[in-house]
Write an enzyme that holds these catalytic residues in place. Structure first.
Site, short mmCIF file in Angstrom:
data_model
loop_
_atom_site.label_atom_id
_atom_site.label_comp_id
_atom_site.label_asym_id
_atom_site.label_seq_id
_atom_site.Cartn_x
_atom_site.Cartn_y
_atom_site.Cartn_z
N CYS A 32 11.45 43.27 -22.83
CA CYS A 32 11.08 44.34 -23.78
C CYS A 32 11.33 45.75 -23.27
O CYS A 32 11.14 46.70 -24.01
CB CYS A 32 9.62 44.17 -24.19
N ASP A 53 1.25 10.49 3.93
CA ASP A 53 2.04 11.42 4.73
C ASP A 53 1.12 12.47 5.34
O ASP A 53 1.02 13.59 4.86
CB ASP A 53 3.08 12.09 3.83
N CYS A 111 4.93 42.66 -16.52
CA CYS A 111 5.41 43.55 -17.56
C CYS A 111 4.18 44.22 -18.17
O CYS A 111 3.19 43.56 -18.46
CB CYS A 111 6.13 42.72 -18.62
N LYS A 161 10.79 3.30 2.33
CA LYS A 161 10.81 4.67 1.80
C LYS A 161 11.57 4.75 0.48
O LYS A 161 12.09 3.76 -0.03
CB LYS A 161 11.42 5.59 2.83
N GLU A 220 0.84 -1.20 0.00
CA GLU A 220 0.00 0.00 0.00
C GLU A 220 0.87 1.24 0.00
O GLU A 220 2.08 1.16 0.21
CB GLU A 220 -0.85 0.05 1.30
N CYS A 269 5.72 43.08 -25.98
CA CYS A 269 6.71 42.20 -25.37
C CYS A 269 6.73 40.83 -26.07
O CYS A 269 5.72 40.13 -26.11
CB CYS A 269 6.37 42.02 -23.89
N LYS A 284 2.25 4.66 1.73
CA LYS A 284 2.40 5.20 3.09
C LYS A 284 2.03 6.68 3.02
O LYS A 284 2.78 7.51 2.50
CB LYS A 284 3.82 5.02 3.61
N CYS A 291 10.84 45.61 -17.79
CA CYS A 291 10.80 44.20 -18.20
C CYS A 291 12.13 43.79 -18.82
O CYS A 291 12.64 44.49 -19.70
CB CYS A 291 9.67 44.02 -19.20
N TYR A 312 -7.88 8.74 3.97
CA TYR A 312 -7.71 7.43 3.31
C TYR A 312 -7.61 6.36 4.39
O TYR A 312 -6.85 6.51 5.36
CB TYR A 312 -6.47 7.41 2.43
S1 IVH Z 1 -0.54 0.42 9.04
C1 IVH Z 1 0.14 -1.46 13.39
N1 IVH Z 1 -0.70 1.47 6.66
O1 IVH Z 1 2.44 5.26 9.28
C2 IVH Z 1 0.51 -0.72 12.16
N2 IVH Z 1 0.14 2.84 8.40
O2 IVH Z 1 4.42 4.15 11.52
C3 IVH Z 1 -0.56 0.15 11.67
N3 IVH Z 1 0.70 5.13 7.72
O3 IVH Z 1 1.34 6.84 11.91
C4 IVH Z 1 -0.13 1.08 10.61
N4 IVH Z 1 0.12 4.89 5.60
O4 IVH Z 1 -0.47 6.73 10.22
C5 IVH Z 1 -0.34 1.68 7.94
N5 IVH Z 1 -0.94 2.25 4.50
C6 IVH Z 1 -0.58 2.47 5.77
C7 IVH Z 1 -0.10 3.71 6.22
C8 IVH Z 1 0.27 3.86 7.55
C9 IVH Z 1 0.60 5.73 6.51
C10 IVH Z 1 1.22 5.80 8.92
C11 IVH Z 1 0.36 5.63 10.13
C12 IVH Z 1 1.31 5.60 11.28
C13 IVH Z 1 2.62 5.34 10.66
C14 IVH Z 1 3.13 4.03 11.14
#
Ligand code: IVH
Length: 689
Positions: free
Chosen positions: A424, A125, A439, A323, A121, A445, A123, A421, A231
């Site tokens: 021109c 932010d 400008c 990451k 999935e 121009c 991650k 500018c 999400y």
């Molecule tokens: S699963 C027990 N899935 O990452 C583990 N976490 O370090 C449950 N996060 O603060 C986490 N995307 O908010 C999971 N697809 C994802 C995620 C995700 C972002 C964040 C989560 C948490 C941190 C975990």
């Protein structure tokens, strides 16, 4: 007012319809109905709820905002802790293999045993939250906090429009805690900041802070104004869900069916191969995602296996975050250039010591505008952090303090350019309340010329058919059109010599140019592309001043006497005609036999028609007249055509297959006209003029 039982049914219907519209709009980016219709449904629901207070409910879409500011957030104890996940240190795709090895070792699997099935999935932010639904209704939202105890942010989370207040399920679980991330999409972040800048109010630093800061506001009306998204990625406490999913991917599918936003970017499949492929795919796609990510997450797919694997040091053994190499690097600012955009906007651009960021070598980075340069205090010679996000132009994020005793002078765009500018030499100008210097060279121009030629030739301006984008590029790049009047000295022989232009189309273009010479003063004024002067203003100016000369000589005070022309527009017009080049262009256009009928001026009036000030909305297809034609006729009579029906609408003109605008007109009691009735109205106008 309907009887109570009718009202209850209608309220239920409206709530379901509005929830469906919200899902389509916020999750799928595919609005089901126009804003005005949505507003009408919403207002109807509000009115019914006001009349039947006993039928109010917390899961009504009207209840997303409205709560009073809190003195502080209440603590919430998580019955299932919200733990964090371990991060794989190897940022190359091989990091996935390390995770697979660990999982297999813990499960006691040998090389000959079949591969483990994983789910991969994004991650997200943002800010982790846990949403508690009891019998399908959202009852509480909490932040992660220290994992054991978070804060009750229900009021703020409720304002997230893409989030279901009630689960889409016949028989929802008795308790379901859905966990996921609140975030701000990049486009929403940019739009929000642009609006804030325009209002002279503080901007958000980045989408992540934007999301976290908004959720932690004590006043829910603040959060309601921030464009947040959610999400889902996991669950906490679950009770009374008999046939609940047994895999991670099944869980996310079930969430999506309940109406939650779930990222489309997720896969499940056997072994480290699946994970590495996902890692590589997201590396390619990440720039095009609507939001920032912090990497990807891998999870063992079978929930029973997750339980077997359990936790170690308060981190799940069954999941890992993986990451990507940083997309931010530091480098030195060698200089600051100023670029002129197609509309005359002047953008400061940092010239950088080349640096490899996120897979490309970056030598230029945008500094957006003068205020941004000052806010970040970027100066030539500074070390700066550069970020590359997608196909977006790289940007300077911040200056890295390096303790140098002397730095270059602070950036001052006007002083740097000596007030003119760089392309021109025309004066540059920054309007009060705007962030961009521009400008004022306009037509003169070269940087703005293509755009100016396109606008000049466009249908509502001089209406020269055949002068499209490619053709204009060719003409300007080839030096055939340097200033607008050059268009009128193009001849078939020279045009036919261009690429992709035969003798026939050259002759056609020359004929179109020829025909455009006979125009109107309003079209000509509009065609000049004066900033802030759209079609309607051009028409008002033509009516008010009657002749081009009168307009060209008008002082600001006289310009402001025209309806809808305020100080900003007046100043822009005055600046335009003050430029000698622009006056020359007009003289040359006249010399090229561009002509129009000068009218008697009608000072102080935008128009003279009997339809003056009347507001029309068009819907459906009329038997004889096209949309543009109808619009032109109404406007010629002084009326205005707008897009949506409101209390301000005077007439709705309806043809075959009318849209919902007709229903709305009936509802509001707006007069509806068919084509014949409209013609009658226009005819009566004609006879009175
Ligand atoms: S699963 C027990 N899935 O990452 C583990 N976490 O370090 C449950 N996060 O603060 C986490 N995307 O908010 C999971 N697809 C994802 C995620 C995700 C972002 C964040 C989560 C948490 C941190 C975990």
């Amino acid at each position: 007012m309907p009887k109570a039982e009718d009202a209850a049914a209608r309220i239920a219907r409206l709530r379901a319809d509005i929830a469906q519209c919200d899902r389509a709009y916020y999750q799928l980016d595919a609005p089901l109905i126009p804003d005005a219709e949505y507003d009408a449904l919403y207002r109807e629901l509000q009115a019914l709820e006001a009349a039947h207070p006993d039928l109010r409910a917390p899961d009504s879409p009207t209840q997303r905002v409205g709560a009073a500011p809190l003195p502080a957030f209440e603590p919430v104890r998580h019955r299932v802790p919200m733990l964090s996940i371990q991060t794989e240190t190897d940022t190359s795709p091989k990091g996935a293999e390390a995770f697979d090895h660990r999982v297999r070792a813990r499960l006691g699997l040998d090389a000959v045993d079949p591969p483990v099935v994983y789910q991969a999935e994004l991650k997200f932010d943002g800010l982790a939250v846990s949403l508690r639904y009891e019998y399908g209704v959202l009852t509480q939202a909490a932040t992660r906090g220290d994992g054991e105890t978070g804060e009750d942010v229900t009021q703020n989370v409720r304002t997230i429009r893409g989030l279901p207040l009630r689960l889409l399920a016949e028989q929802p679980p008795a308790v379901l805690e859905v966990r996921g991330e609140v975030l701000m999409k990049r486009a929403d972040f940019e739009r929000y900041n642009a609006r804030q800048r325009a209002k002279g109010q503080p901007t958000l630093v980045n989408p992540r802070n934007g999301a976290a800061g908004s959720i932690r506001q004590l006043d829910p009306t603040v959060a309601a104004q921030r464009p947040l998204s959610f999400y889902a990625y996991g669950w906490g406490e679950v009770e009374g869900w008999e046939d609940r999913p047994t895999t991670q991917h099944g869980m996310l599918d079930a969430f999506a069916a309940f109406g939650f936003p779930v990222a489309a970017q997720r896969v499940h499949g056997p072994g480290a191969q699946t994970l590495m492929a996902f890692h590589a795919r997201i590396a390619r796609e990440r720039d095009e995602l609507p939001f920032d990510i912090d990497g990807v997450v891998y999870k063992v797919d079978r929930l029973a296996l997750q339980r077997d694997l359990g936790f170690r040091n308060r981190e799940p053994v069954w999941a890992v975050a993986h990451k990507y190499p940083a997309q931010e690097r530091s480098t030195q600012v060698l200089g600051i250039d100023i670029q002129v955009g197609r509309t005359g906007k002047l953008t400061p651009v940092a010239k950088l010591e080349p640096v490899f960021v996120g897979g490309v070598t970056v030598t230029n980075a945008t500094l957006h505008n003068e205020d941004e340069v000052r806010r970040k205090d970027v100066r030539i010679g500074d070390r700066v952090v550069v970020r590359r996000a997608g196909d977006v132009i790289p940007e300077v994020v911040a200056v890295v303090p390096d303790g140098r005793a002397t730095r270059a002078d602070p950036f001052d765009l006007h002083a740097r350019l000596g007030g003119v500018c760089p392309v021109c030499g025309s004066a540059i100008h920054r309007e009060p309340g705007e962030v961009d210097w521009r400008c004022t060279g306009g037509l003169y121009c070269p940087a703005q010329r293509k755009q100016a030629v396109l606008h000049f030739a466009s249908r509502r301006a001089m209406d020269i058919e055949g002068l499209g984008e490619q053709r204009v590029d060719q003409l300007v790049d080839g030096g055939l059109v340097r200033v607008l009047p050059d268009i009128f000295s193009l001849d078939a022989a020279r045009l036919a010599a261009l690429d992709r232009m035969g003798g026939k189309s050259a002759a056609k273009l020359v004929a179109a140019i020829d025909a455009s010479r006979a125009t109107t003063l309003a079209r000509l004024i509009y065609a000049l592309g004066i900033r802030h002067v759209g079609e309607a203003t051009a028409r008002d100016l033509a009516r008010h001043f009657g002749s081009l000369d009168a307009l060209m000589e008008a002082p600001v005070g006289a310009l402001e006497a025209v309806p809808d022309v305020g100080p900003v527009v007046a100043e822009s017009i005055r600046l335009f005609f003050e430029q000698t080049h622009n006056r020359e262009v007009l003289a040359q256009l006249r010399a090229a036999d561009v002509h129009w009928r000068e009218q008697a001026s009608v000072p102080g009036q935008g128009g003279t028609g009997v339809l003056e000030g009347r507001v029309f909305v068009l819907t459906g297809t009329l038997p004889h007249l096209g949309r543009d034609d109808v619009k032109a006729r109404i406007e010629a009579a002084g009326g205005r055509v707008t897009g949506s029906v409101s209390k301000k609408t005077d007439f709705v003109v309806a043809g075959a297959e009318p849209g919902s605008k007709l229903a709305r007109a009936m509802e509001l009691g707006v007069t509806v006209l068919d084509e014949a009735a409209l013609m009658e109205l226009l005819g009566s106008v004609g006879s009175q003029q």
